[in-house]
Design a protein around this motif. Structure first.
Motif, PDB file in Angstrom:
ATOM      1  N   ASN A 307       0.805  -1.226   0.000  1.00 17.06           N
ATOM      2  CA  ASN A 307       0.000   0.000   0.000  1.00 17.06           C
ATOM      3  C   ASN A 307       0.834   1.271   0.000  1.00 17.06           C
ATOM      4  O   ASN A 307       0.278   2.368   0.102  1.00 17.06           O
ATOM      5  N   ALA A 308       2.151   1.145  -0.108  1.00 17.05           N
ATOM      6  CA  ALA A 308       3.007   2.335  -0.162  1.00 17.05           C
ATOM      7  C   ALA A 308       2.738   3.106  -1.451  1.00 17.05           C
ATOM      8  O   ALA A 308       2.552   2.502  -2.514  1.00 17.05           O
ATOM      9  N   PRO A 309       2.721   4.436  -1.401  1.00 16.27           N
ATOM     10  CA  PRO A 309       2.368   5.216  -2.598  1.00 16.27           C
ATOM     11  C   PRO A 309       3.360   5.072  -3.743  1.00 16.27           C
ATOM     12  O   PRO A 309       3.007   5.280  -4.905  1.00 16.27           O
ATOM     13  N   ARG A 479      -7.781  -3.761   5.106  1.00 11.16           N
ATOM     14  CA  ARG A 479      -6.313  -3.842   5.147  1.00 11.16           C
ATOM     15  C   ARG A 479      -5.862  -4.878   6.163  1.00 11.16           C
ATOM     16  O   ARG A 479      -5.029  -5.729   5.879  1.00 11.16           O
ATOM     17  N   GLU A 480      -6.408  -4.811   7.385  1.00 10.20           N
ATOM     18  CA  GLU A 480      -6.088  -5.781   8.429  1.00 10.20           C
ATOM     19  C   GLU A 480      -7.349  -6.110   9.217  1.00 10.20           C
ATOM     20  O   GLU A 480      -8.252  -5.278   9.325  1.00 10.20           O
ATOM     21  N   ALA A 481      -7.377  -7.329   9.772  1.00 12.12           N
ATOM     22  CA  ALA A 481      -8.545  -7.751  10.553  1.00 12.12           C
ATOM     23  C   ALA A 481      -8.091  -8.619  11.719  1.00 12.12           C
ATOM     24  O   ALA A 481      -7.143  -9.398  11.595  1.00 12.12           O
ATOM     25  N   SER A 500      -9.056  -2.567  10.146  1.00 12.32           N
ATOM     26  CA  SER A 500      -8.506  -1.318   9.593  1.00 12.32           C
ATOM     27  C   SER A 500      -8.672  -1.377   8.084  1.00 12.32           C
ATOM     28  O   SER A 500      -8.622  -2.457   7.483  1.00 12.32           O
ATOM     29  N   LEU A 501      -8.884  -0.224   7.482  1.00 17.32           N
ATOM     30  CA  LEU A 501      -9.211  -0.159   6.060  1.00 17.32           C
ATOM     31  C   LEU A 501      -8.038   0.337   5.234  1.00 17.32           C
ATOM     32  O   LEU A 501      -7.159   1.052   5.720  1.00 17.32           O
ATOM     33  N   ARG A 502      -8.049  -0.049   3.963  1.00  7.81           N
ATOM     34  CA  ARG A 502      -7.070   0.463   3.010  1.00  7.81           C
ATOM     35  C   ARG A 502      -7.284   1.960   2.813  1.00  7.81           C
ATOM     36  O   ARG A 502      -8.410   2.457   2.937  1.00  7.81           O
ATOM     37  N   SER A 503      -6.234   2.649   2.476  1.00  8.59           N
ATOM     38  CA  SER A 503      -6.320   4.094   2.256  1.00  8.59           C
ATOM     39  C   SER A 503      -7.336   4.410   1.166  1.00  8.59           C
ATOM     40  O   SER A 503      -7.317   3.822   0.084  1.00  8.59           O
ATOM     41  N   LEU A 532     -10.582   0.503  13.390  1.00  2.00           N
ATOM     42  CA  LEU A 532      -9.415   1.112  14.014  1.00  2.00           C
ATOM     43  C   LEU A 532      -8.454   1.593  12.933  1.00  2.00           C
ATOM     44  O   LEU A 532      -8.406   1.023  11.839  1.00  2.00           O
ATOM     45  N   ASP A 533      -7.676   2.606  13.266  1.00  2.00           N
ATOM     46  CA  ASP A 533      -6.633   3.032  12.331  1.00  2.00           C
ATOM     47  C   ASP A 533      -5.564   1.955  12.201  1.00  2.00           C
ATOM     48  O   ASP A 533      -5.052   1.696  11.105  1.00  2.00           O
ATOM     49  N   GLU A 534      -5.203   1.326  13.331  1.00  2.00           N
ATOM     50  CA  GLU A 534      -4.207   0.266  13.337  1.00  2.00           C
ATOM     51  C   GLU A 534      -4.646  -0.829  14.299  1.00  2.00           C
ATOM     52  O   GLU A 534      -5.171  -0.544  15.373  1.00  2.00           O
ATOM     53  N   ILE A 535      -4.420  -2.071  13.909  1.00  2.00           N
ATOM     54  CA  ILE A 535      -4.680  -3.204  14.792  1.00  2.00           C
ATOM     55  C   ILE A 535      -3.462  -3.384  15.699  1.00  2.00           C
ATOM     56  O   ILE A 535      -2.332  -3.435  15.203  1.00  2.00           O
TER      57      ILE A 535
END
Length: 555
Positions: A307-309, A479-481, A500-503, A532-535
């Protein structure tokens, strides 16, 4: 006859592996010394625009050892390494061994209470740390421990680039009162050599503290023999050689970073690329510049890189040997990463107590996927290792039956530092009872179901969080669960998902529950979803489900 006696996984490996992995060196330091003789001018460490050759690393670690010995250090004492992924970690590790000591790995995210606990438990007499960590954390606690010598250093040493993505706000301050500047100590003893040391394979080389997901951290006594054996296991499993370049994305104080980055590079004579801290866009740029060929890290690392730009296929062109461990790998992430980069992520499995790998997917194989649960196999046991699945009564189970994973082999530690009762409970007779639940299929591939303590009992139905998480990962916005059981007046326990969701992606709680309902039995469906922003995770990427349960309990 045991179902394990035929070792069906050898068909995946080649019949002669165990003989090839007979330890070549009596201790871990000997691996490095052989590399220095073979290729003194080769790059040992690449740190942004800085380079250290193997000969330079040998001279610096010699000076470190002499400096310790002149300050009263005696063989068998412990040196705590409270550092990020910087060259000074490798200098300190080798220098500690050259002084006859034992290194103690300390997480640089630890605060006062945690640092003091590890310093007291290990009895460390020397602390090597960053100037900022000494100022903000260590200075307040070392006076109440056995530490006699504090050495401080800067993350800005050994490079001049000063990339703001990781070094913003960092300044050199020099050693504070009561501490010794590492650069000055090394300069004072440059050109001097310590007396030779003699270790046996059974001598403790490093104390690596467990992550504490099930209780207070315990110091696993990783021996020189453990380290030599599993460094060679990485070389063979991953088909590595001196032409490879190792990318250090895992923390070097963690067992994966120690063995899968540092000691395997010392064994191979391969450059080790360090980036101070993991920052996805920076690491992508470093991959472009340094062209590493091999790495191993938690799946969260590869999710972040994906997911890095600035991530694209060209950036990852060199990185063709990738393994991931420490946390379950969703097959959707493997597929997405391969689609972007062209490289398949191989699974690998191990624990602090197995000195990194006990299982792995060989270089030219792909992990099978369980057709019922969707779990990706963790691989087959590495050479010389026996893995068993046992029931609650300790009896060995047949292929397909679910039980606890128990591991025996040259990489299993002899015990925990000063904790004989914990050792007897977890490693009776030298066999590590991992606490991980899984099974072996008829062809010898192993699969993990989950941790024993994380099983959810919803209205009498047993639910493993991994299965629910794997389904949530299939949703394109996720993105993460992480899934946990939470108290429920009607069901006893019910299932709650933290996501947490993908950007740039959006999805509602109702939509995710509906998505799961189409793919899972009714009793496995999450009844609640919290975003959450981060798990929360350990540094090795393991989900901290305990923290999630506490978060729910406190509202």
């Amino acid at each position: 006859m045991s179902v394990y006696d035929d070792r069906p996984w050898l068909a995946h490996y080649g019949e002669h592996q165990p003989a090839e992995l007979v330890p070549q060196f009596p201790h871990a330091l000997a691996m490095f010394e052989a590399t220095v003789r073979r290729d003194p001018g080769g790059d040992a460490i690449r740190y942004f625009d800085g380079r250290l050759s193997f000969a330079e690393l040998a001279a610096l670690s010699d000076a470190f050892a002499v400096g310790l010995l002149e300050r009263g250090f005696t063989p068998g004492e412990r040196v705590a390494l409270y550092l990020q992924n910087v060259p000074q970690y490798v200098i300190g590790l080798l220098g500690t061994w050259k002084a006859g000591g034992i290194a103690v790995n300390v997480n640089p995210m630890n605060r006062e209470r945690e640092l003091e606990l590890l310093l007291r438990d290990s009895g460390a007499t020397v602390l090597l740390t960053l100037e900022g960590l000494h100022r903000d954390v260590a200075a307040a606690v070392v006076g109440d421990t056995a530490v006699r010598t504090v050495l401080t250093t800067s993350e800005l040493e050994y490079q001049t680039r000063g990339d703001a993505r990781v070094f913003a706000g960092v300044e050199r301050t020099g050693a504070a009162d009561g501490a010794v500047d590492l650069a000055e100590l090394l300069a004072a003893h440059r050109g001097q050599a310590p007396p030779p040391v003699s270790f046996t394979p059974g001598d403790t080389a490093v104390l690596t503290y467990t992550s504490g997901t099930t209780g207070p951290p315990k110091g696993a006594m990783n021996t020189h023999g453990n380290i030599v054996f599993n460094s060679q296991c990485y070389r063979h499993l991953c088909e590595l050689g001196p032409d490879d370049v190792v990318l250090g994305v895992a923390p070097v104080f963690h067992i994966t970073g120690l063995i899968g980055h540092v000691t395997v590079a010392l064994l191979l004579g391969a450059p080790l690329v360090l980036t101070y801290r993991f920052e996805p866009s920076l690491v992508v740029d470093v991959i472009r510049a340094e062209r590493p060929t091999f790495t191993v890290g938690a799946i969260t690392v590869f999710i972040a890189l994906l997911n890095a730009p600035n991530a694209d296929r060209a950036a990852f062109a060199s990185l063709r040997k990738i393994w991931s461990g420490g946390a379950p790998i969703p097959r959707s992430t493997i597929a997405a990463f391969e689609e972007l980069t062209g490289t398949y992520i191989h699974n690998i499995y191990g624990l602090t107590e197995t000195t990194s790998p006990s299982h792995g997917v060989p270089a030219h194989a792909r992990a099978p996927v369980d057709e019922h649960s969707g779990a990706v196999s963790i691989g087959v046991p590495v050479s010389g290792t026996v893995a068993r699945i046992v029931g609650d009564d300790g009896t060995e189970l047949s292929p397909g039956e679910i039980g606890e994973v128990v591991i025996s082999g040259p990489q299993v530690v002899e015990g925990y530092w000063n904790k004989p009762d914990e050792t007897a409970r977890a490693i009776p007779g030298g066999a590590l009872h991992t606490g991980d639940v899984g099974y072996m299929d008829a062809e010898g591939w192993f699969y993990l179901v989950d941790r024993k303590k994380d099983q959810i009992n919803a209205s009498g139905y047993k639910v493993w969080p991994r299965e629910v998480e794997d389904v949530l990962y299939e949703h394109p916005a996720v993105r993460e669960a992480a899934v946990v059981g939470v108290p429920d007046d009607y069901r006893g326990e019910t299932i709650k998902a933290f996501v947490s969701l993908r950007s740039g992606e959006r999805v509602t709680e109702e939509e995710l529950i509906a998505f799961a309902r189409q793919r899972l039995a009714a009793y496995k469906i999450p009844r609640r979803v919290e975003f959450l922003d981060e798990i929360p995770k350990t540094v090795s990427g393991k989900l901290l489900r305990r923290e999630l349960r506490e978060r729910h309990a406190t509202g």
